[in-house]
Design a protein around this motif. Sequence first.
Motif, PDB file in Angstrom:
ATOM      1  N   ASP A 432      -7.202  -6.985 -18.781  1.00  0.00           N
ATOM      2  CA  ASP A 432      -8.126  -8.093 -18.526  1.00  0.00           C
ATOM      3  C   ASP A 432      -7.396  -9.295 -17.952  1.00  0.00           C
ATOM      4  O   ASP A 432      -7.920 -10.009 -17.096  1.00  0.00           O
ATOM      5  N   ILE A 433      -6.173  -9.519 -18.453  1.00  0.00           N
ATOM      6  CA  ILE A 433      -5.376 -10.665 -17.998  1.00  0.00           C
ATOM      7  C   ILE A 433      -3.930 -10.205 -17.837  1.00  0.00           C
ATOM      8  O   ILE A 433      -3.377  -9.535 -18.720  1.00  0.00           O
ATOM      9  N   LEU A 434      -3.312 -10.554 -16.715  1.00  0.00           N
ATOM     10  CA  LEU A 434      -1.906 -10.246 -16.483  1.00  0.00           C
ATOM     11  C   LEU A 434      -1.090 -11.524 -16.600  1.00  0.00           C
ATOM     12  O   LEU A 434      -1.334 -12.500 -15.888  1.00  0.00           O
ATOM     13  N   LEU A 435      -0.121 -11.499 -17.511  1.00  0.00           N
ATOM     14  CA  LEU A 435       0.788 -12.628 -17.666  1.00  0.00           C
ATOM     15  C   LEU A 435       2.084 -12.325 -16.925  1.00  0.00           C
ATOM     16  O   LEU A 435       2.314 -11.198 -16.479  1.00  0.00           O
ATOM     17  N   SER A 436       2.924 -13.316 -16.802  1.00  0.00           N
ATOM     18  CA  SER A 436       4.211 -13.103 -16.135  1.00  0.00           C
ATOM     19  C   SER A 436       5.045 -12.112 -16.933  1.00  0.00           C
ATOM     20  O   SER A 436       4.815 -11.888 -18.126  1.00  0.00           O
TER      21      SER A 436
END
Length: 543
Positions: A432-436
Amino acid sequence: MARKQSPSVRTTLYRLVDVPILLDGVRSKYTDENSDFSWQYVIVNDREALLVTGVMVTQLVRWADTLQQLTDHTVEIGNRIAAAALLIRNGDDAAWALTYGMGFHLLEQAKVDPGFGQRIAIRTVDPNELNSLTRTTLDYRSRTDRLSIPSGEHLRGFGVSDFGELVTRLVAKAKIEGLTAGANPLVIRGADALNMPLGRRPDALLADLDLIDSILNLQAPAELEVLEQLVAIKNQTKLKDRLESQLARKLAGHDIGRLALSWPHEQIDENGTPSSYRLISAGREHGFVQDGIPDLDSLLAPLGGLDPEDRLAKLDRMRIVLFRDAEGEEAITSAIAARKWLAFETYEDGRCYCLHGGSWYLMASNYAEKLSRRVQEIFERDPGISLPDWPADGDEDEAMYNTRAAQSLGGTLMDQKLIHTGLHRHGIEACDILLSEGELVHVKDIDKSAPASHLLAQALVSADALLHDEEARDEFRAIVERSRGDVSEMTTPIRSVILGVARKARPISAEDLFTFTKVNLVRHVASLEERGVQVFVVPIMRP
């Protein structure tokens, strides 16, 4: 010079229970007055015994008519297959059953002690000399498979998990002191039946049987106790009645527990590969032969339109026979009770029970405790981030929350951006969300077990694709590049998986998860950690 005969011979042995009369252990069709089989009470050394012998005859094979039509030549050919069983008294209401040829057909399956052979194998084999085992995975997939390492291996070599697996068949080398066959290591096969060398002479045979009986009282060794993480429910009539009532309601379509088809490998694979089957319903021995193997829909179809109790009663009358040939002439199994094809998991008084192979099992208390501790450890890990609260007023759905959370965390929104590959033609959601640094966040609003299981499955499938599928990685990078323009920091597609779990009223905790959801979580975490991917669970406040 003639070769000296061995004092023992490899034998297939069953243990029968609830047989105060030995005749109760044999199917009535082979002992009634119209049967071509013969039976008589005999004495083996000093023990009461029952001997049943005969020949299973097919006057004309089914494919004879096909050949006649093709060649215009009369084909008159049948089959004659010998079968015998020797039942030997063992206590007031138990018995041993030695089977020969197709003798396993003769036994009344309801009287067979399930898993007897496996229990003996667990207590006698060398943990480093396991050759083959059959296991059923008790998670959302409910699959059964057989693993073989002919040269022998420790249990670790078979990848058996500490959690969520029921082992139903074991082949390994064992060294059993006091056995007629001697002290040298020998291969034994354990499932419902036990296959191993037993004494040829009556006194030697009975000594071996007494030794086997004593082995049943031993504790399983620590290295193999995981194979007994589920405990059989015996002689608890009231509890069984309550569990059966839940099964009946599930068969009638109620939302109780999980129901799936479970392939009874240990009763089938030793005898060949099936090409067809016959479903025997309500006592009709000659239902039509169907191609392939049964599925859950075909098994449940005859139960449609009945009350829950009537469905259960009819299920208990149904049998399935598998055939080697498409015409249904050469049976490779006995008439296996339909309920032995079902896997069902439910709860009673806060404890998890499973139906497998026609028998009920309770998850062992130490198993449940270990499972809970492992889940708690996963919940206590610190991922280094916190997810924003989720308003409880109902105005913000999952898509809206993901958008806001991505902005709050400085991440890239990946919700509903599907990756399509040759293996995933319908598309999968990487996260759903890609972080570094390759941190994949999956978010799910959960108030019951099924969505939690879905979240775990989604996380595993996407991680597996990014780790092993080059096409998936390329698609993933392209989506990220379109979303944020810069992929230079993506040295690896995935370093960790963060499961954001929201629930109304109060944050989700380890103890809030249902047992089989805990199993799924632990199994998925272990699978990903083996590949260098850390997993975290982050409860989301939803006041």
